[in-house]
Scaffold this motif. Structure first.
Motif, PDB file in Angstrom:
ATOM      1  N   SER A  19       0.951  -1.185  -0.040  1.00 35.84           N
ATOM      2  CA  SER A  19      -0.138   0.112  -0.094  1.00 35.84           C
ATOM      3  C   SER A  19       0.730   1.319  -0.216  1.00 35.84           C
ATOM      4  O   SER A  19       0.564   2.350  -0.661  1.00 35.84           O
ATOM      5  CB  SER A  19      -1.003   0.030   1.200  1.00 35.84           C
ATOM      6  OG  SER A  19      -1.701   1.042   1.285  1.00 35.84           O
ATOM      7  N   ALA A  20       2.271   1.172   0.781  1.00 32.73           N
ATOM      8  CA  ALA A  20       2.932   2.515   0.695  1.00 32.73           C
ATOM      9  C   ALA A  20       3.485   2.697  -0.497  1.00 32.73           C
ATOM     10  O   ALA A  20       3.575   3.846  -0.855  1.00 32.73           O
ATOM     11  CB  ALA A  20       4.088   2.159   1.793  1.00 32.73           C
ATOM     12  N   ILE A  21       3.827   1.554  -1.116  1.00 30.13           N
ATOM     13  CA  ILE A  21       4.533   1.687  -2.473  1.00 30.13           C
ATOM     14  C   ILE A  21       3.601   2.305  -3.435  1.00 30.13           C
ATOM     15  O   ILE A  21       3.702   3.156  -4.382  1.00 30.13           O
ATOM     16  CB  ILE A  21       4.953   0.190  -2.864  1.00 30.13           C
ATOM     17  CG1 ILE A  21       6.162  -0.096  -2.198  1.00 30.13           C
ATOM     18  CG2 ILE A  21       5.427   0.464  -4.382  1.00 30.13           C
ATOM     19  CD1 ILE A  21       6.617  -1.608  -2.402  1.00 30.13           C
ATOM     20  N   SER A  22       2.266   1.711  -3.357  1.00 31.44           N
ATOM     21  CA  SER A  22       1.289   2.260  -4.414  1.00 31.44           C
ATOM     22  C   SER A  22       1.038   3.786  -4.251  1.00 31.44           C
ATOM     23  O   SER A  22       0.688   4.651  -4.981  1.00 31.44           O
ATOM     24  CB  SER A  22       0.126   1.453  -4.253  1.00 31.44           C
ATOM     25  OG  SER A  22      -0.633   1.511  -3.071  1.00 31.44           O
ATOM     26  N   GLN A  23       1.197   4.369  -2.820  1.00 32.62           N
ATOM     27  CA  GLN A  23       1.046   5.788  -2.542  1.00 32.62           C
ATOM     28  C   GLN A  23       2.142   6.576  -3.231  1.00 32.62           C
ATOM     29  O   GLN A  23       1.670   7.573  -3.805  1.00 32.62           O
ATOM     30  CB  GLN A  23       1.047   5.974  -0.930  1.00 32.62           C
ATOM     31  CG  GLN A  23      -0.174   5.459  -0.179  1.00 32.62           C
ATOM     32  CD  GLN A  23      -0.235   5.438   1.093  1.00 32.62           C
ATOM     33  OE1 GLN A  23       0.413   6.667   1.783  1.00 32.62           O
ATOM     34  NE2 GLN A  23      -0.648   4.710   1.851  1.00 32.62           N
ATOM     35  N   VAL A  24       3.414   5.831  -3.145  1.00 38.46           N
ATOM     36  CA  VAL A  24       4.239   6.224  -3.758  1.00 38.46           C
ATOM     37  C   VAL A  24       4.230   6.674  -5.415  1.00 38.46           C
ATOM     38  O   VAL A  24       4.364   7.685  -5.848  1.00 38.46           O
ATOM     39  CB  VAL A  24       5.768   5.705  -3.559  1.00 38.46           C
ATOM     40  CG1 VAL A  24       6.797   6.347  -4.479  1.00 38.46           C
ATOM     41  CG2 VAL A  24       6.042   6.279  -2.149  1.00 38.46           C
ATOM     42  N   MET A  25       3.676   5.574  -6.013  1.00 41.50           N
ATOM     43  CA  MET A  25       3.181   5.419  -7.454  1.00 41.50           C
ATOM     44  C   MET A  25       2.363   6.654  -7.658  1.00 41.50           C
ATOM     45  O   MET A  25       2.510   7.408  -8.623  1.00 41.50           O
ATOM     46  CB  MET A  25       2.988   4.239  -7.834  1.00 41.50           C
ATOM     47  CG  MET A  25       3.902   3.083  -7.684  1.00 41.50           C
ATOM     48  SD  MET A  25       3.153   1.586  -7.975  1.00 41.50           S
ATOM     49  CE  MET A  25       2.637   1.442  -9.649  1.00 41.50           C
ATOM     50  N   ALA A  49      -1.300   1.192  -9.397  1.00 45.66           N
ATOM     51  CA  ALA A  49      -1.312   1.760  -8.203  1.00 45.66           C
ATOM     52  C   ALA A  49      -2.919   1.234  -7.463  1.00 45.66           C
ATOM     53  O   ALA A  49      -2.810   0.876  -6.234  1.00 45.66           O
ATOM     54  CB  ALA A  49      -1.119   3.197  -7.862  1.00 45.66           C
ATOM     55  N   TYR A  50      -3.720   1.599  -8.310  1.00 43.81           N
ATOM     56  CA  TYR A  50      -5.274   1.364  -7.735  1.00 43.81           C
ATOM     57  C   TYR A  50      -5.384  -0.334  -7.668  1.00 43.81           C
ATOM     58  O   TYR A  50      -5.981  -0.530  -6.834  1.00 43.81           O
ATOM     59  CB  TYR A  50      -6.078   1.973  -8.522  1.00 43.81           C
ATOM     60  CG  TYR A  50      -6.238   3.191  -8.004  1.00 43.81           C
ATOM     61  CD1 TYR A  50      -6.665   3.728  -6.811  1.00 43.81           C
ATOM     62  CD2 TYR A  50      -6.294   4.512  -8.870  1.00 43.81           C
ATOM     63  CE1 TYR A  50      -6.778   5.052  -6.312  1.00 43.81           C
ATOM     64  CE2 TYR A  50      -6.424   5.754  -8.597  1.00 43.81           C
ATOM     65  CZ  TYR A  50      -6.485   5.959  -7.116  1.00 43.81           C
ATOM     66  OH  TYR A  50      -6.859   7.329  -6.750  1.00 43.81           O
ATOM     67  N   ILE A  51      -4.638  -0.930  -8.578  1.00 45.57           N
ATOM     68  CA  ILE A  51      -4.445  -2.560  -8.575  1.00 45.57           C
ATOM     69  C   ILE A  51      -4.214  -3.026  -7.398  1.00 45.57           C
ATOM     70  O   ILE A  51      -4.695  -3.915  -6.543  1.00 45.57           O
ATOM     71  CB  ILE A  51      -4.237  -3.069  -9.783  1.00 45.57           C
ATOM     72  CG1 ILE A  51      -5.440  -2.769 -11.071  1.00 45.57           C
ATOM     73  CG2 ILE A  51      -3.986  -4.443  -9.804  1.00 45.57           C
ATOM     74  CD1 ILE A  51      -4.541  -3.155 -12.414  1.00 45.57           C
ATOM     75  N   PHE A  53      -3.880  -1.374  -4.488  1.00 42.40           N
ATOM     76  CA  PHE A  53      -4.657  -1.059  -3.341  1.00 42.40           C
ATOM     77  C   PHE A  53      -5.724  -2.115  -3.273  1.00 42.40           C
ATOM     78  O   PHE A  53      -5.986  -2.468  -2.057  1.00 42.40           O
ATOM     79  CB  PHE A  53      -5.215   0.376  -3.426  1.00 42.40           C
ATOM     80  CG  PHE A  53      -4.492   1.678  -3.104  1.00 42.40           C
ATOM     81  CD1 PHE A  53      -3.930   1.636  -1.853  1.00 42.40           C
ATOM     82  CD2 PHE A  53      -4.341   2.644  -3.701  1.00 42.40           C
ATOM     83  CE1 PHE A  53      -3.065   2.576  -1.194  1.00 42.40           C
ATOM     84  CE2 PHE A  53      -3.494   3.590  -3.257  1.00 42.40           C
ATOM     85  CZ  PHE A  53      -3.067   3.744  -2.020  1.00 42.40           C
ATOM     86  N   VAL A  54      -6.327  -2.744  -4.255  1.00 43.74           N
ATOM     87  CA  VAL A  54      -7.284  -3.615  -4.253  1.00 43.74           C
ATOM     88  C   VAL A  54      -6.549  -4.959  -3.588  1.00 43.74           C
ATOM     89  O   VAL A  54      -7.231  -5.577  -2.678  1.00 43.74           O
ATOM     90  CB  VAL A  54      -7.782  -3.700  -5.578  1.00 43.74           C
ATOM     91  CG1 VAL A  54      -8.843  -5.016  -5.610  1.00 43.74           C
ATOM     92  CG2 VAL A  54      -8.779  -2.540  -5.988  1.00 43.74           C
ATOM     93  N   GLY A  55      -5.487  -5.168  -4.224  1.00 47.38           N
ATOM     94  CA  GLY A  55      -4.740  -6.261  -3.601  1.00 47.38           C
ATOM     95  C   GLY A  55      -4.480  -6.309  -2.111  1.00 47.38           C
ATOM     96  O   GLY A  55      -4.845  -7.533  -1.303  1.00 47.38           O
ATOM     97  N   THR A  56      -4.124  -5.046  -1.547  1.00 50.08           N
ATOM     98  CA  THR A  56      -3.673  -4.971  -0.337  1.00 50.08           C
ATOM     99  C   THR A  56      -5.046  -5.073   0.399  1.00 50.08           C
ATOM    100  O   THR A  56      -5.017  -5.717   1.557  1.00 50.08           O
ATOM    101  CB  THR A  56      -3.286  -3.570   0.223  1.00 50.08           C
ATOM    102  OG1 THR A  56      -4.071  -2.575  -0.358  1.00 50.08           O
ATOM    103  CG2 THR A  56      -1.807  -3.557  -0.784  1.00 50.08           C
ATOM    104  N   THR A  57      -6.162  -4.667   0.268  1.00 53.28           N
ATOM    105  CA  THR A  57      -7.473  -5.057   0.869  1.00 53.28           C
ATOM    106  C   THR A  57      -7.868  -6.351   0.922  1.00 53.28           C
ATOM    107  O   THR A  57      -8.240  -7.026   1.968  1.00 53.28           O
ATOM    108  CB  THR A  57      -8.709  -4.475   0.100  1.00 53.28           C
ATOM    109  OG1 THR A  57      -8.468  -3.195  -0.177  1.00 53.28           O
ATOM    110  CG2 THR A  57     -10.124  -4.793   0.529  1.00 53.28           C
TER     111      THR A  57
END
Length: 116
Positions: A19-25, A49-51, A53-57
């Motif tokens: 999730s932190a990596i996707s926030q950076v992206m 990045a949004y994909i 986020f879904v994965g982290t959910t």
């Protein structure tokens, strides 16, 4: 902490890290100029990045099957550590005393919780 809880805790920590990596992206994408609003939101960096986020959910859902509910917010607080680290290393943000103290309190809280 038994082995099963430890495995599920690692799953949650992995999700928080991703999730932190996707926030950076998303921040990297936001720093660019685009020709149109559509391109601003429909570019590969944002979509991936949004994909993520879904994965982290889904990782969180899996993790909460094996960890106590009270442990979740403690492990999710590690995101502040990751985001601060990425901010300093990737974006050249400055660490001030207030941020260092806040990070120390977060780490202290995690240690206190881990002690029982």
């Amino acid at each position: 902490m038994n082995k099963t809880v430890l495995i599920y805790a690692c799953v949650l920590l992995l999700g928080v890290f991703v999730s932190a990596i996707s926030q950076v992206m998303l921040k990297k994408s936001a720093m660019k100029q685009y020709d149109s609003k559509i391109k601003e939101y429909m570019n590969p960096l944002v979509i991936i990045a949004y994909i993520m986020f879904v994965g982290t959910t889904f990782l969180s859902i899996i993790a909460y099957k094996g960890i106590p509910l009270s442990m979740g917010p403690i492990l999710e607080a590690t995101s502040y550590i990751y985001v601060t680290f990425f901010g300093v290393k990737i974006f050249g943000e400055k660490l001030n005393l207030r941020k260092v103290v806040a990070m120390g309190l977060i780490i202290f809280g995690i240690i206190v919780y881990a002690q029982g």
